[in-house]
Design a protein around this motif. Structure first.
Motif, PDB file in Angstrom:
ATOM      1  N   GLY A 153     -17.069  -3.849  -7.106  1.00 27.58           N
ATOM      2  CA  GLY A 153     -17.299  -4.970  -6.191  1.00 27.58           C
ATOM      3  C   GLY A 153     -15.977  -5.448  -5.611  1.00 27.58           C
ATOM      4  N   GLU A 154     -15.633  -6.699  -5.886  1.00 27.02           N
ATOM      5  CA  GLU A 154     -14.377  -7.263  -5.395  1.00 27.02           C
ATOM      6  C   GLU A 154     -13.270  -7.192  -6.437  1.00 27.02           C
ATOM      7  OE1 GLU A 154     -15.156 -11.201  -4.051  1.00 27.02           O
ATOM      8  OE2 GLU A 154     -16.484 -10.571  -2.423  1.00 27.02           O
ATOM      9  N   ARG A 155     -13.536  -6.555  -7.553  1.00 29.93           N
ATOM     10  CA  ARG A 155     -12.582  -6.501  -8.662  1.00 29.93           C
ATOM     11  C   ARG A 155     -11.994  -5.107  -8.795  1.00 29.93           C
ATOM     12  NH1 ARG A 155     -12.456  -5.248 -14.134  1.00 29.93           N
ATOM     13  NH2 ARG A 155     -14.538  -4.320 -13.980  1.00 29.93           N
ATOM     14  N   VAL A 156     -10.707  -5.043  -9.109  1.00 26.25           N
ATOM     15  CA  VAL A 156     -10.065  -3.760  -9.393  1.00 26.25           C
ATOM     16  C   VAL A 156     -10.356  -3.388 -10.842  1.00 26.25           C
ATOM     17  CG1 VAL A 156      -7.870  -2.540  -9.581  1.00 26.25           C
ATOM     18  CG2 VAL A 156      -8.261  -4.114  -7.675  1.00 26.25           C
ATOM     19  N   ALA A 157     -11.021  -2.235 -11.015  1.00 21.02           N
ATOM     20  CA  ALA A 157     -11.416  -1.805 -12.357  1.00 21.02           C
ATOM     21  C   ALA A 157     -10.462  -0.798 -12.955  1.00 21.02           C
ATOM     22  CB  ALA A 157     -12.830  -1.222 -12.308  1.00 21.02           C
ATOM     23  N   GLY A 158      -9.665  -0.108 -12.151  1.00 20.77           N
ATOM     24  CA  GLY A 158      -8.747   0.894 -12.666  1.00 20.77           C
ATOM     25  C   GLY A 158      -7.946   1.507 -11.548  1.00 20.77           C
ATOM     26  N   GLU A 159      -7.006   2.364 -11.918  1.00 21.51           N
ATOM     27  CA  GLU A 159      -6.083   2.911 -10.935  1.00 21.51           C
ATOM     28  C   GLU A 159      -5.538   4.247 -11.439  1.00 21.51           C
ATOM     29  OE1 GLU A 159      -2.838   0.289 -10.264  1.00 21.51           O
ATOM     30  OE2 GLU A 159      -2.206   1.227  -8.395  1.00 21.51           O
ATOM     31  N   GLU A 160      -5.396   5.188 -10.520  1.00 18.74           N
ATOM     32  CA  GLU A 160      -4.760   6.468 -10.785  1.00 18.74           C
ATOM     33  C   GLU A 160      -3.785   6.765  -9.654  1.00 18.74           C
ATOM     34  OE1 GLU A 160      -8.012   9.249 -13.103  1.00 18.74           O
ATOM     35  OE2 GLU A 160      -8.057   9.219 -10.918  1.00 18.74           O
ATOM     36  N   LYS A 161      -2.959   7.809  -9.840  1.00 19.94           N
ATOM     37  CA  LYS A 161      -2.033   8.214  -8.790  1.00 19.94           C
ATOM     38  C   LYS A 161      -2.262   9.669  -8.403  1.00 19.94           C
ATOM     39  CE  LYS A 161       1.638   9.357 -12.110  1.00 19.94           C
ATOM     40  NZ  LYS A 161       2.996   9.012 -12.593  1.00 19.94           N
ATOM     41  N   LEU A 162      -2.037   9.957  -7.130  1.00 16.09           N
ATOM     42  CA  LEU A 162      -2.020  11.311  -6.607  1.00 16.09           C
ATOM     43  C   LEU A 162      -0.589  11.564  -6.144  1.00 16.09           C
ATOM     44  CD1 LEU A 162      -5.003  10.109  -6.105  1.00 16.09           C
ATOM     45  CD2 LEU A 162      -5.233  11.973  -4.453  1.00 16.09           C
ATOM     46  N   THR A 163       0.161  12.329  -6.887  1.00 11.19           N
ATOM     47  CA  THR A 163       1.570  12.553  -6.570  1.00 11.19           C
ATOM     48  C   THR A 163       1.688  13.542  -5.412  1.00 11.19           C
ATOM     49  OG1 THR A 163       2.272  12.085  -8.832  1.00 11.19           O
ATOM     50  CG2 THR A 163       3.792  13.330  -7.445  1.00 11.19           C
ATOM     51  N   ILE A 164       2.283  13.088  -4.311  1.00 16.59           N
ATOM     52  CA  ILE A 164       2.448  13.892  -3.111  1.00 16.59           C
ATOM     53  C   ILE A 164       3.848  14.498  -3.049  1.00 16.59           C
ATOM     54  CG2 ILE A 164       2.387  13.843  -0.577  1.00 16.59           C
ATOM     55  CD1 ILE A 164      -0.345  13.503  -1.934  1.00 16.59           C
ATOM     56  N   GLY A 165       4.842  13.781  -3.574  1.00 18.62           N
ATOM     57  CA  GLY A 165       6.196  14.296  -3.584  1.00 18.62           C
ATOM     58  C   GLY A 165       6.997  13.985  -2.341  1.00 18.62           C
ATOM     59  N   ALA A 166       6.492  13.112  -1.476  1.00 17.24           N
ATOM     60  CA  ALA A 166       7.197  12.675  -0.275  1.00 17.24           C
ATOM     61  C   ALA A 166       6.680  11.284   0.084  1.00 17.24           C
ATOM     62  CB  ALA A 166       6.970  13.647   0.881  1.00 17.24           C
ATOM     63  N   ARG A 167       7.461  10.562   0.869  1.00 19.18           N
ATOM     64  CA  ARG A 167       7.055   9.225   1.301  1.00 19.18           C
ATOM     65  C   ARG A 167       5.722   9.301   2.052  1.00 19.18           C
ATOM     66  NH1 ARG A 167      10.816   5.079   2.307  1.00 19.18           N
ATOM     67  NH2 ARG A 167      10.044   4.831   4.441  1.00 19.18           N
ATOM     68  N   VAL A 193      -3.366  12.629   4.966  1.00 23.73           N
ATOM     69  CA  VAL A 193      -2.135  11.950   4.574  1.00 23.73           C
ATOM     70  C   VAL A 193      -1.020  12.334   5.535  1.00 23.73           C
ATOM     71  CG1 VAL A 193      -0.461  11.615   2.707  1.00 23.73           C
ATOM     72  CG2 VAL A 193      -2.866  12.095   2.161  1.00 23.73           C
ATOM     73  N   LEU A 194      -0.235  11.341   5.977  1.00 28.32           N
ATOM     74  CA  LEU A 194       0.971  11.589   6.750  1.00 28.32           C
ATOM     75  C   LEU A 194       2.185  11.311   5.874  1.00 28.32           C
ATOM     76  CD1 LEU A 194       0.184   9.936  10.214  1.00 28.32           C
ATOM     77  CD2 LEU A 194       0.338  12.394   9.724  1.00 28.32           C
ATOM     78  N   THR A 195       3.145  12.243   5.863  1.00 24.64           N
ATOM     79  CA  THR A 195       4.377  12.032   5.116  1.00 24.64           C
ATOM     80  C   THR A 195       5.480  11.588   6.061  1.00 24.64           C
ATOM     81  OG1 THR A 195       5.132  14.338   5.307  1.00 24.64           O
ATOM     82  CG2 THR A 195       3.713  13.771   3.438  1.00 24.64           C
ATOM     83  N   ASP A 196       6.198  10.563   5.645  1.00 28.04           N
ATOM     84  CA  ASP A 196       7.250   9.960   6.468  1.00 28.04           C
ATOM     85  C   ASP A 196       8.557  10.699   6.229  1.00 28.04           C
ATOM     86  OD1 ASP A 196       8.772   8.306   8.021  1.00 28.04           O
ATOM     87  OD2 ASP A 196       8.862   6.685   6.570  1.00 28.04           O
TER      88      ASP A 196
END
Length: 386
Positions: A343-357, A371-374
């Motif tokens: 709903g409106e609550r954050v229940a968890g979080e993960e990361k997707l490592t891209i290796g660039a900005r 995804v766009l890399t800077d």
């Protein structure tokens, strides 16, 4: 080492984050999170110079802005070598340049494309919004339909994301103008985020012609800018909407620590800089207050800062198990954060490592994440199941 010792950090990362909130305020604090599984990134396009934003036209062609001032086309997975002509003259300075792009919701009828950009000189610049008709590789009838009413004298904090709402109105974020010692009206310019007499540190709500809407929340307040929709922001560079519930989500940069995920509501005050978890770049807290009556608390705070960029709400089916989640780019750590919502609550979080900005994250018309890399040789990536 016991199995329990190995699993504990992973389990903690998926506990309701509110349980980790410090006693000084109600916002959940995010730290290190586990790596997401079951995905891979494939390269679609290379050769982009510091790309900033991507958007799609009805025929599947993608528009990509490059911060140095070019608007590019990607057709059938190939980058058109000739940039689109007729873009506005932009100030490429600091964080400024050509920024967001958003086709009109009725692009098939009117061919209109909207662009945000930095305008002016190094000593007097502002965030502006232009509109033109895309015809045969050129923007025609270009008009600047809105711009920040005030200028600033540095290259920081322009914003500026765009988001169309179902009623035909357009949201646009504008940064607070920058860090001390940058000043406005005899004080730190960031203080203007609390003053409805300026556009600094605001989200504005505009008609398709760049005019304030008659039901904007500050329209009748004496001295207030009629375009303002929300205030108290530092520098929003992520803006998206849940198509099912209509909730509008935003990510904004804190100073040192204190990046925020916010749920935006028209008329809301989000606290900056009087309420924040951020610290000055030279050391001390900006304020001891992390919450105050009458100001809206963030739904998540990133400490340390991840430098949030583009934000996408995922509603497709190509990436199983990710429906209804937010995906937030991270310039600082070269990753994307998958934010699991209840709903409106954050229940968890993960990361997707891209290796660039990571500068932008969007859901494409094919149901995958893009995804766009800077980078000087920036890439357009597609996130697909592994």
């Amino acid at each position: 080492m016991s199995i329990r010792a190995i699993l504990a950090p992973l389990l903690l990362a998926w506990l309701p984050l509110a349980s980790c909130a410090p006693p000084g305020g109600p916002a959940p604090i995010s730290g290190e999170v586990p790596e997401a599984r079951g995905w891979r990134a494939e390269t679609v396009v290379t050769g982009l110079e510091h790309p900033w934003s991507i958007a799609w036209l009805p025929d599947g062609t993608a528009l990509i802005t490059e911060r140095p001032g070019r608007l590019r086309l990607v057709r059938d997975g190939r980058l058109d070598p000739v940039p689109i002509a007729g873009v506005p003259e932009v100030l490429v300075y600091g964080q400024g340049g050509l920024l967001d792009v958003a086709p009109h919701p009725r692009f098939a009828e009117n061919q209109q494309v909207y662009l945000t950009f930095a305008q002016g000189t190094k000593d007097a610049n502002r965030t502006a919004l232009a509109r033109g008709r895309l015809r045969e590789g050129r923007l025609e009838d270009l008009q600047i339909i809105f711009r920040n009413a005030d200028t600033k004298n540095d290259g920081q904090h322009f914003g500026s994301r765009l988001l169309w709402l179902p009623d035909g109105s357009l949201l646009m974020s504008i940064g607070d103008g920058g860090n001390p010692p940058i000043a406005h009206a005899g004080a730190n310019i960031r203080n203007q985020a609390q003053h409805p007499s300026t556009h600094f540190g605001k989200v504005v709500r505009l008609s398709e012609d760049g005019q304030p809407l008659p039901d904007n929340p500050f329209l009748d307040q004496p001295g207030a800018r009629p375009e303002i929709w929300t205030l108290g922001h530092r520098n929003i560079q992520g803006l998206t909407r849940d198509p099912r519930t209509g909730r509008v989500w935003a990510t904004e940069h804190g100073a040192r620590g204190g990046d925020e995920l916010n749920l935006l509501v028209g008329g809301g005050n989000y606290g900056w800089p009087v309420v924040t978890y951020s610290m000055e770049y030279w050391g001390p807290k900006i304020t001891d207050e992390t919450s105050r009556p009458g100001m809206i608390d963030p739904r998540l705070v990133w400490v340390p800062s991840k430098a949030p960029s583009g934000l996408a709400f995922y509603s497709a089916e190509r990436l199983p198990g990710w429906q209804g989640d937010l995906f937030s780019g991270a310039l600082k750590f070269g990753q994307i954060r998958r934010i699991d919502l209840d709903g409106e609550r954050v229940a968890g979080e993960e990361k997707l490592t891209i290796g660039a900005r990571v500068r932008d994250v969007r859901q494409g018309p094919d149901g995958f994440l893009y995804v766009l890399t800077d980078e000087p040789n920036g890439r357009l990536l597609r996130i697909v199941p592994d």
